[in-house]
Design an enzyme around this catalytic site. Sequence first.
Site, short mmCIF file in Angstrom:
data_model
loop_
_atom_site.label_atom_id
_atom_site.label_comp_id
_atom_site.label_asym_id
_atom_site.label_seq_id
_atom_site.Cartn_x
_atom_site.Cartn_y
_atom_site.Cartn_z
N HIS A 89 -19.19 6.93 68.79
CA HIS A 89 -18.79 6.07 67.67
C HIS A 89 -19.89 5.07 67.31
O HIS A 89 -20.01 4.68 66.15
CB HIS A 89 -17.46 5.35 67.95
CG HIS A 89 -17.45 4.40 69.08
ND1 HIS A 89 -17.10 4.76 70.36
CD2 HIS A 89 -17.72 3.07 69.13
CE1 HIS A 89 -17.15 3.69 71.15
NE2 HIS A 89 -17.53 2.66 70.43
N SER A 105 -4.26 6.61 55.97
CA SER A 105 -2.81 6.61 56.14
C SER A 105 -2.31 5.20 56.42
O SER A 105 -3.07 4.30 56.79
CB SER A 105 -2.42 7.52 57.30
OG SER A 105 -2.87 6.99 58.53
N ALA A 139 -3.38 6.61 51.14
CA ALA A 139 -2.48 7.68 50.72
C ALA A 139 -1.23 7.60 51.58
O ALA A 139 -1.31 7.70 52.81
CB ALA A 139 -3.15 9.05 50.87
N ARG A 171 3.80 12.86 41.42
CA ARG A 171 4.79 13.47 42.29
C ARG A 171 4.17 13.70 43.66
O ARG A 171 3.15 14.38 43.78
CB ARG A 171 5.28 14.80 41.71
CG ARG A 171 6.37 15.48 42.51
CD ARG A 171 7.71 14.77 42.38
NE ARG A 171 8.19 14.77 41.00
CZ ARG A 171 9.26 14.10 40.59
NH1 ARG A 171 9.94 13.35 41.46
NH2 ARG A 171 9.63 14.14 39.34
N CYS A 174 6.25 14.74 49.35
CA CYS A 174 7.63 14.63 49.85
C CYS A 174 8.66 14.81 48.75
O CYS A 174 9.86 14.89 49.03
CB CYS A 174 7.83 13.27 50.52
SG CYS A 174 7.62 11.88 49.39
N MET A 182 -3.40 9.67 47.04
CA MET A 182 -4.81 9.35 47.14
C MET A 182 -5.52 9.58 45.81
O MET A 182 -5.21 10.52 45.08
CB MET A 182 -5.48 10.21 48.22
CG MET A 182 -6.92 9.82 48.51
SD MET A 182 -7.69 10.84 49.81
CE MET A 182 -8.03 12.37 48.88
#
Length: 206
Positions: A89, A105, A139, A171, A174, A182
């Site tokens: 990292h 997320s 998103a 839309r 889900c 996004m």
Amino acid sequence: MANQEILPGSTINTESTKPRILLAASGSVAAIKFESLCRIFSEWAEVRAVATNSALHFIDKKALPSNVMLFTDDDEWSSWKKIGDGVLHIELRKWADIMIIAPLSANTLAKIAGGLCDNLLTCIVRAWDYNKPLYVAPAMNTFMWNNPFTKRHLDTIGELGITQIPPIAKRLACGDYGTGAMAEPSEIYTTVRLSYKPRVVVDECS
């Protein structure tokens, strides 16, 4: 970009070096567009990619461009063997000129806002040099987007200098309709490209 000392007799080249883009995906259905993001950015820049374990549910690794190396949590834990070995990292943070998390997320947003670093992606963010740009494209479901925690977390990461590329209304996967999808890969690319300032490369004269 941090100030650099330019030595006498040196020339500055801002054209020959491609930007180094670190693209990262967290666990959202929008990660199905990660391949498109990698392709559009790799036409302009050197690209390396990072995906969380949740994001891998939506990414076909074999479909990614052959010149884009994908790193996962498994690479973080397996690449270090002894003192003196590179820490992944940290190495990725050093390599990148720009980091883009798309999709971001709700869960990963909350982790970053809280300073958590329990996977490769969040460890890179925790170690990030905020003199370099970091973009996020959230998103999530509309109700998650409208949750008061989301605004609180976005305000917190904004204080770090992280730039948000806002979600759009459509839309959702889900079935709900509303804001939370996004931004399209082309919009993410355009936002980053228009804001990009070339790295300064110093060529020392003999």
